[in-house]
Scaffold this active site. Structure first.
Site, PDB file in Angstrom:
ATOM      1  N   ASP A 215       0.868  -1.182   0.000  1.00 25.66           N
ATOM      2  CA  ASP A 215       0.000   0.000   0.000  1.00 25.66           C
ATOM      3  C   ASP A 215       0.902   1.228   0.000  1.00 25.66           C
ATOM      4  O   ASP A 215       1.448   1.604   1.040  1.00 25.66           O
ATOM      5  CB  ASP A 215      -0.894   0.031   1.243  1.00 25.66           C
ATOM      6  CG  ASP A 215      -1.984  -1.020   1.207  1.00 25.66           C
ATOM      7  OD1 ASP A 215      -2.725  -1.055   0.215  1.00 25.66           O
ATOM      8  OD2 ASP A 215      -2.092  -1.800   2.172  1.00 25.66           O
TER       9      ASP A 215
ATOM     10  N   ARG B  35       4.103   2.936   2.880  1.00 27.98           N
ATOM     11  CA  ARG B  35       4.901   1.965   3.641  1.00 27.98           C
ATOM     12  C   ARG B  35       6.397   2.144   3.438  1.00 27.98           C
ATOM     13  O   ARG B  35       7.180   1.823   4.320  1.00 27.98           O
ATOM     14  CB  ARG B  35       4.510   0.538   3.261  1.00 27.98           C
ATOM     15  CG  ARG B  35       3.030   0.242   3.235  1.00 27.98           C
ATOM     16  CD  ARG B  35       2.313   0.591   4.524  1.00 27.98           C
ATOM     17  NE  ARG B  35       0.930   0.111   4.483  1.00 27.98           N
ATOM     18  CZ  ARG B  35      -0.009   0.502   5.317  1.00 27.98           C
ATOM     19  NH1 ARG B  35       0.266   1.389   6.267  1.00 27.98           N
ATOM     20  NH2 ARG B  35      -1.235   0.015   5.223  1.00 27.98           N
TER      21      ARG B  35
ATOM     22  N   ARG C  39      -7.368  10.195   2.340  1.00 26.93           N
ATOM     23  CA  ARG C  39      -6.984   9.245   1.285  1.00 26.93           C
ATOM     24  C   ARG C  39      -7.893   9.382   0.063  1.00 26.93           C
ATOM     25  O   ARG C  39      -7.575   8.829  -0.995  1.00 26.93           O
ATOM     26  CB  ARG C  39      -7.054   7.814   1.818  1.00 26.93           C
ATOM     27  CG  ARG C  39      -6.102   7.534   2.964  1.00 26.93           C
ATOM     28  CD  ARG C  39      -6.479   6.250   3.696  1.00 26.93           C
ATOM     29  NE  ARG C  39      -6.276   5.063   2.875  1.00 26.93           N
ATOM     30  CZ  ARG C  39      -6.748   3.858   3.203  1.00 26.93           C
ATOM     31  NH1 ARG C  39      -7.472   3.700   4.304  1.00 26.93           N
ATOM     32  NH2 ARG C  39      -6.511   2.825   2.415  1.00 26.93           N
TER      33      ARG C  39
ATOM     34  N   LYS D  33     -10.083   0.570  -5.097  1.00 24.16           N
ATOM     35  CA  LYS D  33     -10.560   0.172  -3.769  1.00 24.16           C
ATOM     36  C   LYS D  33     -11.313   1.329  -3.108  1.00 24.16           C
ATOM     37  O   LYS D  33     -11.074   2.483  -3.438  1.00 24.16           O
ATOM     38  CB  LYS D  33      -9.399  -0.303  -2.893  1.00 24.16           C
ATOM     39  CG  LYS D  33      -8.324   0.756  -2.588  1.00 24.16           C
ATOM     40  CD  LYS D  33      -7.208   0.119  -1.781  1.00 24.16           C
ATOM     41  CE  LYS D  33      -6.203   1.175  -1.333  1.00 24.16           C
ATOM     42  NZ  LYS D  33      -5.067   0.585  -0.606  1.00 24.16           N
ATOM     43  N   HIS D  34     -12.269   0.963  -2.213  1.00 26.44           N
ATOM     44  CA  HIS D  34     -12.679  -0.337  -1.700  1.00 26.44           C
ATOM     45  C   HIS D  34     -14.115  -0.576  -2.152  1.00 26.44           C
ATOM     46  O   HIS D  34     -15.020   0.101  -1.674  1.00 26.44           O
ATOM     47  CB  HIS D  34     -12.602  -0.385  -0.186  1.00 26.44           C
ATOM     48  CG  HIS D  34     -11.266   0.010   0.370  1.00 26.44           C
ATOM     49  ND1 HIS D  34     -10.871   1.329   0.538  1.00 26.44           N
ATOM     50  CD2 HIS D  34     -10.214  -0.753   0.781  1.00 26.44           C
ATOM     51  CE1 HIS D  34      -9.647   1.362   1.060  1.00 26.44           C
ATOM     52  NE2 HIS D  34      -9.229   0.109   1.218  1.00 26.44           N
TER      53      HIS D  34
ATOM     54  N   HIS E  15     -11.090  -1.493  10.272  1.00 24.64           N
ATOM     55  CA  HIS E  15      -9.966  -2.103  10.980  1.00 24.64           C
ATOM     56  C   HIS E  15     -10.357  -2.433  12.413  1.00 24.64           C
ATOM     57  O   HIS E  15      -9.819  -3.370  13.008  1.00 24.64           O
ATOM     58  CB  HIS E  15      -8.757  -1.158  10.999  1.00 24.64           C
ATOM     59  CG  HIS E  15      -8.146  -0.932   9.655  1.00 24.64           C
ATOM     60  ND1 HIS E  15      -8.596   0.031   8.784  1.00 24.64           N
ATOM     61  CD2 HIS E  15      -7.109  -1.550   9.033  1.00 24.64           C
ATOM     62  CE1 HIS E  15      -7.865   0.003   7.682  1.00 24.64           C
ATOM     63  NE2 HIS E  15      -6.962  -0.950   7.805  1.00 24.64           N
TER      64      HIS E  15
ATOM     65  N   ASP F  31     -10.181  -7.611   1.234  1.00 24.19           N
ATOM     66  CA  ASP F  31      -9.361  -6.824   2.150  1.00 24.19           C
ATOM     67  C   ASP F  31      -8.808  -7.791   3.200  1.00 24.19           C
ATOM     68  O   ASP F  31      -9.106  -8.993   3.185  1.00 24.19           O
ATOM     69  CB  ASP F  31     -10.191  -5.692   2.772  1.00 24.19           C
ATOM     70  CG  ASP F  31      -9.344  -4.482   3.156  1.00 24.19           C
ATOM     71  OD1 ASP F  31      -8.113  -4.642   3.320  1.00 24.19           O
ATOM     72  OD2 ASP F  31      -9.894  -3.381   3.305  1.00 24.19           O
TER      73      ASP F  31
END
Length: 335
Positions: A60, A68, A133, A163-164, A176, A247
């Site tokens: 990602d 990352r 985002r 996504k998503h 999450h 996911d």
């Protein structure tokens, strides 16, 4: 079938053993796997050398707070920053989106990684996980950015993952940590959240990642566990022919589905091609669950990169420095 996570910056003996299993289609990398640009190049090579089978490597690398790989990589602005320019100068904003996509994809590919799960085309309507985002709260503006981003990633030789699906941005909950429920009917979703996905698919997107969101007026299960969403709507009505990713099964929103084995089978039975098992502590259970299940990785072969320049080639590309400079001039180094 499974895209797994590994624990650190080098591979353990157990992780090498996992990679021998035909059910492992690839590896998804996180910040915990990153120490430096050179180390990521080495880790990517080690992952490919660990198995004779083609292996999909993913990350990602969206920009902003979801990036990352850091040191040695461009500090990409969040998509909301790019989207904010649209009201003043749509043409310039879409050009920046193209360049953002090209730069991100070129750096990731130069590191030996096949794809970044991008772009986020959820609507920016206050969701805690999505936040900045998202490009915009306007579905037609997001659709325009989706087309530009697909073109930019493809220009860099990287497959695109929208996504998503079918849209995470219009619920507040962060999947999450919590279950998310969107009670709107399909007719509303088709006029709003699905608009950017239709645009991205028409532009040639290669893959879609599903949302762990329940839309009870469409189907009783979270979308990634729903054959109605995947087979009837995404593949049937919308004509998508690419790869469908789940996911991460380690997210709190899927706890109601059951065990690791239950989640893996439910995703695959619903029509997902690849299930993300991002937490290494879940990998053994996931592999046990799919033992004996026929693995079909043919759809993934087209996502595995070929002909990336490597860092020396990218640094010599005149586009690289000029695009970096334009983004830096516009956004600075803020993430």
């Amino acid at each position: 079938m499974l895209l797994i996570g590994v624990a650190g910056t080098t591979l353990s003996a157990q992780e090498v053993d996992w990679l021998q299993d035909d059910a492992v289609a690839g590896v998804v990398l996180f910040k915990r796997n990153f120490a430096s640009r050179a180390q990521i190049v080495e880790l990517s090579a080690a992952l490919r050398e660990a198995t004779p089978r083609p292996l999909l490597l993913a990350v990602d690398q969206e920009g902003g707070r979801v990036q990352r790989f850091h040191e040695g990589y461009s500090a990409l602005p969040p998509l909301q920053g790019v989207g904010a320019l649209y009201a003043r100068d749509p043409e310039a904003a879409l050009e920046l989106a193209f360049e953002h996509a090209w730069l991100m994809a070129s750096e990731v590919r130069a590191s030996g990684v096949d794809l970044s799960f991008a772009p986020v085309i959820d609507l920016g309507r206050g969701n805690r996980a999505i936040g900045n985002r998202a490009f915009s709260d306007d579905p037609h503006v997001v659709a325009a950015f989706a087309r530009a981003y697909v073109q930019g990633m493809h220009a860099a030789g990287m497959p695109v993952t929208l996504k998503h699906f079918p849209g995470h941005g219009s619920v507040l909950e962060d999947t999450h940590v919590d279950l998310a429920v969107d009670v709107r009917p399909l007719e509303t979703l088709e006029c709003e959240d699905l608009v950017p996905f239709a645009a991205g698919i028409a532009a040639g997107a290669d893959a879609v990642m599903m949302a762990h969101v329940v839309y009870p007026n469409v189907a009783p299960e979270p979308a990634g566990f729903s054959a109605h969403w995947i087979e009837v709507i995404l593949r049937g009505r919308m004509g998508f022919r690419g790869v469908v990713f789940s996911d991460d099964i380690g997210m709190a929103a899927v706890r109601g589905v059951g065990s690791v084995a239950g989640c893996v089978h439910a995703h695959l039975d619903a029509g997902c091609d690849v299930v993300l098992v991002c937490h290494p502590e879940l990998v053994n259970d996931a592999l046990s669950a799919v033992a004996g299940r026929r693995s079909n990785t043919a759809a993934l072969i087209g996502l595995i990169g070929r002909g990336a320049l490597g860092w020396d080639g990218l640094l010599a590309d005149v586009r690289y420095g000029s695009i970096q400079s334009r983004l830096l001039e516009r956004f600075g180094t803020s993430t």
